[in-house]
Write a protein that holds these residues in place. Structure first.
Motif, PDB file in Angstrom:
ATOM      1  N   ASP A  52      -2.150 -10.964   0.718  1.00 55.70           N
ATOM      2  CA  ASP A  52      -2.009 -11.869  -0.432  1.00 55.70           C
ATOM      3  C   ASP A  52      -1.444 -11.163  -1.670  1.00 55.70           C
ATOM      4  OD1 ASP A  52      -3.192 -13.807   1.177  1.00 55.70           O
ATOM      5  OD2 ASP A  52      -5.192 -13.445   0.364  1.00 55.70           O
ATOM      6  N   ASP A  53      -0.765 -10.061  -1.482  1.00 56.76           N
ATOM      7  CA  ASP A  53      -0.227  -9.264  -2.586  1.00 56.76           C
ATOM      8  C   ASP A  53      -1.320  -8.861  -3.579  1.00 56.76           C
ATOM      9  OD1 ASP A  53       2.026  -7.936  -3.641  1.00 56.76           O
ATOM     10  OD2 ASP A  53       2.234  -9.464  -5.197  1.00 56.76           O
ATOM     11  N   VAL A  54      -2.577  -8.724  -3.079  1.00 55.19           N
ATOM     12  CA  VAL A  54      -3.722  -8.419  -3.937  1.00 55.19           C
ATOM     13  C   VAL A  54      -4.483  -7.191  -3.460  1.00 55.19           C
ATOM     14  CG1 VAL A  54      -5.925  -9.305  -4.809  1.00 55.19           C
ATOM     15  CG2 VAL A  54      -3.970 -10.839  -4.589  1.00 55.19           C
ATOM     16  N   PHE A  55      -4.702  -7.059  -2.140  1.00 57.51           N
ATOM     17  CA  PHE A  55      -5.492  -5.941  -1.625  1.00 57.51           C
ATOM     18  C   PHE A  55      -4.959  -5.476  -0.276  1.00 57.51           C
ATOM     19  CE2 PHE A  55      -7.585  -9.767  -0.084  1.00 57.51           C
ATOM     20  CZ  PHE A  55      -7.916  -9.469   1.224  1.00 57.51           C
ATOM     21  N   TYR A  56      -5.337  -4.238   0.057  1.00 57.00           N
ATOM     22  CA  TYR A  56      -4.949  -3.633   1.328  1.00 57.00           C
ATOM     23  C   TYR A  56      -6.112  -3.683   2.303  1.00 57.00           C
ATOM     24  CZ  TYR A  56      -1.049  -1.485  -1.209  1.00 57.00           C
ATOM     25  OH  TYR A  56       0.073  -1.259  -1.949  1.00 57.00           O
ATOM     26  N   VAL A  57      -5.789  -3.764   3.594  1.00 56.20           N
ATOM     27  CA  VAL A  57      -6.788  -3.645   4.655  1.00 56.20           C
ATOM     28  C   VAL A  57      -6.245  -2.658   5.683  1.00 56.20           C
ATOM     29  CG1 VAL A  57      -5.924  -5.628   5.990  1.00 56.20           C
ATOM     30  CG2 VAL A  57      -8.288  -4.883   6.273  1.00 56.20           C
ATOM     31  N   TRP A  58      -7.127  -1.807   6.204  1.00 58.89           N
ATOM     32  CA  TRP A  58      -6.714  -0.836   7.221  1.00 58.89           C
ATOM     33  C   TRP A  58      -7.888  -0.519   8.137  1.00 58.89           C
ATOM     34  CZ3 TRP A  58      -7.994   0.336   2.277  1.00 58.89           C
ATOM     35  CH2 TRP A  58      -8.975   1.288   2.076  1.00 58.89           C
ATOM     36  N   GLU A  59      -7.545  -0.009   9.326  1.00 59.16           N
ATOM     37  CA  GLU A  59      -8.571   0.387  10.287  1.00 59.16           C
ATOM     38  C   GLU A  59      -8.952   1.838  10.020  1.00 59.16           C
ATOM     39  OE1 GLU A  59      -9.556   0.262  15.072  1.00 59.16           O
ATOM     40  OE2 GLU A  59      -7.543  -0.264  14.371  1.00 59.16           O
ATOM     41  N   THR A  60     -10.256   2.089   9.939  1.00 57.89           N
ATOM     42  CA  THR A  60     -10.740   3.443   9.686  1.00 57.89           C
ATOM     43  C   THR A  60     -10.763   4.225  11.002  1.00 57.89           C
ATOM     44  OG1 THR A  60     -13.080   2.966  10.079  1.00 57.89           O
ATOM     45  CG2 THR A  60     -12.230   2.539   7.857  1.00 57.89           C
ATOM     46  N   ARG A  61     -11.025   5.497  10.900  1.00 55.77           N
ATOM     47  CA  ARG A  61     -11.064   6.323  12.115  1.00 55.77           C
ATOM     48  C   ARG A  61     -12.251   5.989  13.012  1.00 55.77           C
ATOM     49  NH1 ARG A  61     -13.233  12.274  10.620  1.00 55.77           N
ATOM     50  NH2 ARG A  61     -14.854  11.656   9.160  1.00 55.77           N
ATOM     51  N   PHE A  62     -13.227   5.239  12.488  1.00 51.52           N
ATOM     52  CA  PHE A  62     -14.397   4.853  13.274  1.00 51.52           C
ATOM     53  C   PHE A  62     -14.260   3.460  13.883  1.00 51.52           C
ATOM     54  CE2 PHE A  62     -15.918   7.780   9.953  1.00 51.52           C
ATOM     55  CZ  PHE A  62     -16.278   8.834  10.788  1.00 51.52           C
ATOM     56  N   GLY A  63     -13.088   2.825  13.720  1.00 50.69           N
ATOM     57  CA  GLY A  63     -12.848   1.518  14.299  1.00 50.69           C
ATOM     58  C   GLY A  63     -13.299   0.363  13.421  1.00 50.69           C
ATOM     59  N   LEU A  64     -13.693   0.635  12.188  1.00 45.19           N
ATOM     60  CA  LEU A  64     -14.051  -0.419  11.247  1.00 45.19           C
ATOM     61  C   LEU A  64     -12.827  -0.746  10.403  1.00 45.19           C
ATOM     62  CD1 LEU A  64     -17.494   1.018  10.104  1.00 45.19           C
ATOM     63  CD2 LEU A  64     -17.083  -0.814  11.750  1.00 45.19           C
ATOM     64  N   PHE A  65     -12.947  -1.749   9.536  1.00 45.40           N
ATOM     65  CA  PHE A  65     -11.839  -2.137   8.673  1.00 45.40           C
ATOM     66  C   PHE A  65     -12.306  -2.103   7.226  1.00 45.40           C
ATOM     67  CE2 PHE A  65     -10.806  -3.722  12.792  1.00 45.40           C
ATOM     68  CZ  PHE A  65      -9.448  -3.515  12.896  1.00 45.40           C
ATOM     69  N   SER A  66     -11.541  -1.423   6.372  1.00 43.34           N
ATOM     70  CA  SER A  66     -11.875  -1.295   4.962  1.00 43.34           C
ATOM     71  C   SER A  66     -10.807  -1.955   4.106  1.00 43.34           C
ATOM     72  CB  SER A  66     -11.999   0.174   4.565  1.00 43.34           C
ATOM     73  OG  SER A  66     -13.137   0.749   5.145  1.00 43.34           O
ATOM     74  N   THR A  67     -11.193  -2.331   2.885  1.00 47.55           N
ATOM     75  CA  THR A  67     -10.255  -2.961   1.959  1.00 47.55           C
ATOM     76  C   THR A  67     -10.284  -2.232   0.624  1.00 47.55           C
ATOM     77  OG1 THR A  67     -11.896  -4.576   1.205  1.00 47.55           O
ATOM     78  CG2 THR A  67     -10.467  -5.240   3.034  1.00 47.55           C
ATOM     79  N   MET A  68      -9.160  -2.375  -0.091  1.00 47.48           N
ATOM     80  CA  MET A  68      -8.998  -1.753  -1.398  1.00 47.48           C
ATOM     81  C   MET A  68      -8.003  -2.591  -2.192  1.00 47.48           C
ATOM     82  SD  MET A  68      -7.392   2.038  -2.162  1.00 47.48           S
ATOM     83  CE  MET A  68      -5.860   1.713  -1.325  1.00 47.48           C
ATOM     84  N   THR A  69      -8.280  -2.791  -3.480  1.00 48.32           N
ATOM     85  CA  THR A  69      -7.353  -3.546  -4.319  1.00 48.32           C
ATOM     86  C   THR A  69      -6.076  -2.746  -4.536  1.00 48.32           C
ATOM     87  OG1 THR A  69      -8.190  -2.666  -6.396  1.00 48.32           O
ATOM     88  CG2 THR A  69      -9.241  -4.685  -5.549  1.00 48.32           C
ATOM     89  N   LYS A  70      -5.043  -3.416  -5.020  1.00 50.22           N
ATOM     90  CA  LYS A  70      -3.787  -2.731  -5.311  1.00 50.22           C
ATOM     91  C   LYS A  70      -3.967  -1.686  -6.396  1.00 50.22           C
ATOM     92  CE  LYS A  70       0.062  -4.952  -5.777  1.00 50.22           C
ATOM     93  NZ  LYS A  70       1.088  -5.965  -6.106  1.00 50.22           N
ATOM     94  N   GLU A  71      -4.994  -1.853  -7.221  1.00 44.23           N
ATOM     95  CA  GLU A  71      -5.262  -0.908  -8.298  1.00 44.23           C
ATOM     96  C   GLU A  71      -6.038   0.313  -7.798  1.00 44.23           C
ATOM     97  OE1 GLU A  71      -6.042  -4.268  -8.622  1.00 44.23           O
ATOM     98  OE2 GLU A  71      -4.126  -4.632  -9.601  1.00 44.23           O
ATOM     99  N   GLY A  72      -6.469   0.304  -6.533  1.00 45.88           N
ATOM    100  CA  GLY A  72      -7.150   1.457  -5.957  1.00 45.88           C
ATOM    101  C   GLY A  72      -8.658   1.343  -5.900  1.00 45.88           C
ATOM    102  N   ARG A  73      -9.228   0.190  -6.279  1.00 42.39           N
ATOM    103  CA  ARG A  73     -10.685   0.016  -6.239  1.00 42.39           C
ATOM    104  C   ARG A  73     -11.112  -0.289  -4.819  1.00 42.39           C
ATOM    105  NH1 ARG A  73     -14.350  -4.709  -8.091  1.00 42.39           N
ATOM    106  NH2 ARG A  73     -12.382  -5.820  -8.055  1.00 42.39           N
ATOM    107  N   LYS A  74     -11.953   0.568  -4.240  1.00 42.98           N
ATOM    108  CA  LYS A  74     -12.451   0.355  -2.880  1.00 42.98           C
ATOM    109  C   LYS A  74     -13.349  -0.871  -2.885  1.00 42.98           C
ATOM    110  CE  LYS A  74     -10.551   4.030  -1.373  1.00 42.98           C
ATOM    111  NZ  LYS A  74     -10.483   5.168  -0.808  1.00 42.98           N
ATOM    112  N   MET A  75     -13.232  -1.703  -1.859  1.00 43.81           N
ATOM    113  CA  MET A  75     -13.984  -2.952  -1.824  1.00 43.81           C
ATOM    114  C   MET A  75     -15.016  -2.954  -0.694  1.00 43.81           C
ATOM    115  SD  MET A  75     -12.946  -4.795  -4.378  1.00 43.81           S
ATOM    116  CE  MET A  75     -13.556  -6.397  -3.981  1.00 43.81           C
ATOM    117  N   LEU A  76     -14.648  -3.486   0.459  1.00 43.31           N
ATOM    118  CA  LEU A  76     -15.612  -3.727   1.529  1.00 43.31           C
ATOM    119  C   LEU A  76     -15.205  -3.046   2.827  1.00 43.31           C
ATOM    120  CD1 LEU A  76     -15.864  -7.564   0.935  1.00 43.31           C
ATOM    121  CD2 LEU A  76     -17.451  -5.845   0.131  1.00 43.31           C
TER     122      LEU A  76
END
Length: 86
Positions: free
Chosen positions: A22-46
């Protein structure tokens, strides 16, 4: 990791394979197989067990922050107070 400069001239590191949602946050798969999110400004989310779950909850969390209703959905279950002398 790729480095990106934000509008505020802040340098953030975006993990390899991160997808912009949504041009707002990033999502990626971690090395443990989970998924993390972070805003475009760099604030870690969930972090969640599935990509869809992490994206859905991050959207909901950001909407509540924007509406000012996040405190209505949050509560403290216990405290870490230790009585007595250690």
């Amino acid at each position: 990791m790729q480095a990106i400069v934000t509008e505020n001239q802040k340098l953030i590191e975006v993990p390899d394979g991160a997808e912009l949602i949504d041009d707002v946050f990033y999502v990626w798969e971690t090395r443990f197989g989970l998924f993390s999110t972070m805003t475009k400004e760099g604030r870690k989310m969930l972090t969640g067990g599935t990509k869809d779950g992490a994206v859905t909850m991050t959207r909901w969390h950001l909407k509540c922050e924007q509406d000012g209703t996040l405190d209505q959905h949050s509560r403290v279950i216990g405290d870490a107070f230790v009585s007595g002398k250690l």
